[in-house]
Design a protein around this motif. Structure first.
Motif: not given
Length: 700
Positions: A17, A19, A104-105, A107, A596, A602, A626-627, A653, A659-660
């Protein structure tokens, strides 16, 4: 705004993940480009067999006799607390049960049992009385200049002397994520204002904070007398041996001593005299270059810049007449005085120009100050600067200590046969990755030590100078931190998936022992080096070293890990070490950037034991949403508090499809109050134990 995710250069080339937006906005897609360092200076493997002396002097696992991080001079220096654990007051210990790694996803900010979290300040929060409240759909450059900036990284919070309920917070603002900050339709219609907002969202922030009592959460003070924003357009003075050089002059500044702004400020450090050092890191992405060899060594392209700022301000293109040298005015260590909002911040040329992750100070026994810094690029170097003059009780004089001194670059030598360093990360026959090394002088007594280069050239083109002198090419050296208790130096090497690839010159060596042509065998997870200077003297030109951690997930059967000999099945998985910190006991804490995409969790903050039977034990303390990336860890164990910068939450996102939702978790835009954002905002977070020192019991 602007570029759809699937058109970014790293789209489809990141793992897990991780990005493509991170690669684009944070470092200008560095991994999508050729490595900057194509020099032919000696590699570690070339000299390894010449150094088979044993490591008896290293003292693994112990605390060197008489080791101190500061000399007697510092004890009488003003602002001596700096940012060591518990404001330098000692005592205290954070008790917690390690949390499990977080997928990792997820939030959420995940903290240990018995701890709570508190958001101190967020992107867009007003920090002056005349600053407008944040309005996500009604932003302006004028408003952003008076609000907390974006993507806070380095962080320090110190209580005022004599008043534990008031203090000051200093944070860097590394870069911007326009795709998260702006409505795409509005951004497309207002590109000029978007760029101006982004310039003002970079830089640094100084904000006063208050709390009810020690151990309680801090809150920022909107009307604080010391509050200040330093942005991409704030005037800086230039000092050191390159100040006024022809290499720094532009049509807007014919003196070569006045620069507007600081950019891509990553990590940093607080000095014993109470100022803050900040490292300008991936500055290359803001400029359009000329195609010169010096530009190429710093990753600067002749194509339009990643951000297009040259469309708004001509100084961001070296192709504009009179601005050929503007690029040379970035890539420095800067110093600000957070106690004086009227002071002019300084760019220190004596510390060299490269992609500084940060700069951290140790005071030698003779009173000179030593600043350590890593150059965060694949196959680049570790540096230190030793001041000419000594620390004193005169704070104003101390603020000039980084203006004169000697600059060095590190060369590492292993003590194992090169044939035993096969790139797999397997330990050599002596049971450790270790050896000796030396600091090679680039400048000395105000003069160049590099043949064919003047001192101005050495300082402006420091990477080329280090190439010439045979420095060791490292795996993205990021934070370089001296331990405030033992004096040992710790170096975070985030990763390097290019080492050992076909066509690349640098294979594995004992200081960078993992390499491979495939993603399964490449160094995706990074490592941490522990370095002890001879006689524990910060001014020494020789040292011993060992690898403390080869990071990764012990459950991965392909990748080799090493945790200083501690059983791998008993540690928390850790990948991509980035920022380092210490508590008052000298225990190491590591924040990560990239987990991630490497091990599927995370990003996080980990505690690492350095001494005794549990040396090498890694325990995860928290995980960011997340992210997001974990930045700027600060350990105030006397107050049972840990602080982190939660950077780029929700990266990957968009403004329209987040996405968060950290930190406000407003998931329905219709329910948001005026100006609120139903999406992520980078923030400074305090994690604390309401009950004080605890035994790992609690509900959160």
């Amino acid at each position: 705004m602007g570029t759809p995710l699937n058109l970014l250069p790293m789209f489809g080339h990141t793992r897990g993940n991780r990005s493509a937006a991170t690669c684009h906005f944070k470092c200008g897609n560095a991994c999508a480009k050729d490595v900057c360092n194509t020099s032919t200076n000696n590699y570690f493997r070339d000299i390894a067999d010449a150094a088979l002396t044993r490591r008896a002097a290293l003292g693994l696992g112990g605390v060197a006799a008489g080791a101190v991080v500061v000399g007697a001079h510092l004890a009488t220096a003003p602002e001596a607390a700096a940012d060591f654990g518990g404001n330098g007051q000692g005592g205290g210990k954070l008790n917690f049960k390690a949390i499990a790694p977080v997928p990792k996803n997820v939030d959420a900010l995940t903290v240990p049992a018995g701890y709570d979290s508190h958001v101190i300040i967020r992107w867009g929060d007003p920090i002056f009385n005349d600053a407008p409240e944040f309005d996500a759909k009604n932003q302006s450059a004028a408003a952003q200049a008076k609000q907390f900036g974006y993507n806070n990284d380095y962080l320090n919070i110190t209580a005022d002397q004599g008043n534990s309920r008031r203090g000051i917070l200093v944070a860097n603002h590394e870069y911007t994520n326009e795709e998260l900050m702006f409505d795409a339709e509005w951004a497309a219609a207002n590109p000029e204002e978007v760029r101006r907002i982004a310039i003002e969202a970079h830089g640094m922030a100084v904000v006063e904070v208050r709390r009810d009592k020690a151990g309680e959460p801090w809150n920022y003070v909107k009307s604080g007398a010391r509050n200040r924003r330093i942005t991409g357009s704030t005037p800086f003075t230039v000092d050191g041996y390159a100040a006024g050089s022809d290499l720094l002059k532009t049509v807007a500044d014919p003196t070569g001593k006045r620069v507007l702004g600081t950019l891509n400020n990553c990590a940093g450090g607080t000095t014993p005299w109470g100022t803050v050092l900040s490292g300008e890191e991936n500055f290359n992405q803001y400029f359009q270059g000329t195609g010169s060899a010096t530009d190429a060594r710093y990753g600067i392209s002749s194509a339009p810049s990643e951000r297009g700022w040259e469309l708004t301000d001509p100084r961001f293109s070296a192709q504009n007449k009179g601005y050929e040298n503007e690029i040379n005015r970035f890539g420095w260590v800067v110093e600000i005085d957070p106690q004086d909002p009227t002071s002019t911040p300084v760019k220190h040329t004596a510390l060299g120009r490269f992609k500084h992750e940060g700069a951290n100070i140790r005071v030698a026994e003779d009173g000179r100050v030593v600043a350590y810094s890593g150059d965060d690029e694949r196959f680049d170097y570790v540096y230190k600067f030793v001041s000419k003059n000594k620390i004193s009780k005169d704070r104003e004089a101390n603020k000039k200590l980084l203006s004169e001194g000697d600059l060095y670059v590190a060369q590492f030598t292993g003590d194992s046969p090169a044939s035993e360093i096969d790139g797999s990360g397997k330990l050599p026959s002596d049971g450790a990755f270790d050896g000796s090394g030396k600091w090679i002088a680039l400048t000395k007594n105000g003069k160049s030590q590099v043949p064919g280069m003047s001192i101005e050239e050495v300082l402006v083109y420091t990477r080329l100078a280090a190439d010439k002198m045979g420095a060791t090419k490292m795996d993205r050296p990021e934070d370089v931190e001296p331990n405030p208790v033992t004096g040992k130096l710790y170096i975070a090497l985030t990763n390097n998936t290019d080492r050992g690839k076909p066509g690349k010159k640098a294979g594995a060596d004992e200081a960078n022992p993992r390499a491979g042509a495939t993603s399964a065998t490449a160094n995706r997870d990074g490592h941490v080096i522990e370095l002890t200077e001879t006689k524990n003297d910060a001014t020494a030109v020789t040292f011993n070293w060992n690898i403390l951690l080869l990071c990764g997930d012990p459950k991965n059967p392909v990748s080799q890990q090493y945790f200083a000999g501690y059983p791998a099945e008993k540690v928390s998985p850790i990948s991509c070490p980035d920022n380092l910190a210490f508590d008052s006991k000298g225990t190491l804490w590591i924040s990560t950037d990239g987990q991630p995409g490497t091990i599927g969790y995370c990003d996080a903050l980990h505690k690492v034991t350095l001494t005794g039977a549990e040396r090498g034990k890694v325990e995860q303390f928290l995980a960011v949403p997340f992210g997001a990336e974990t930045c700027g860890p600060l350990i105030h164990d006397r107050d049972n508090s840990v602080f982190v910068s939660v950077q780029h939450p929700g990266e990957g996102g968009s403004f329209a499809a987040p996405i968060s939702y950290f930190p406000d978790y407003i998931t329905n835009p219709a329910q948001a109050k005026k100006g609120q954002l139903s999406g992520p905002r980078p923030s400074v977070v305090q994690v604390y134990s309401p009950a004080g020192a605890n035994n790992g019991k609690g509900n959160k």
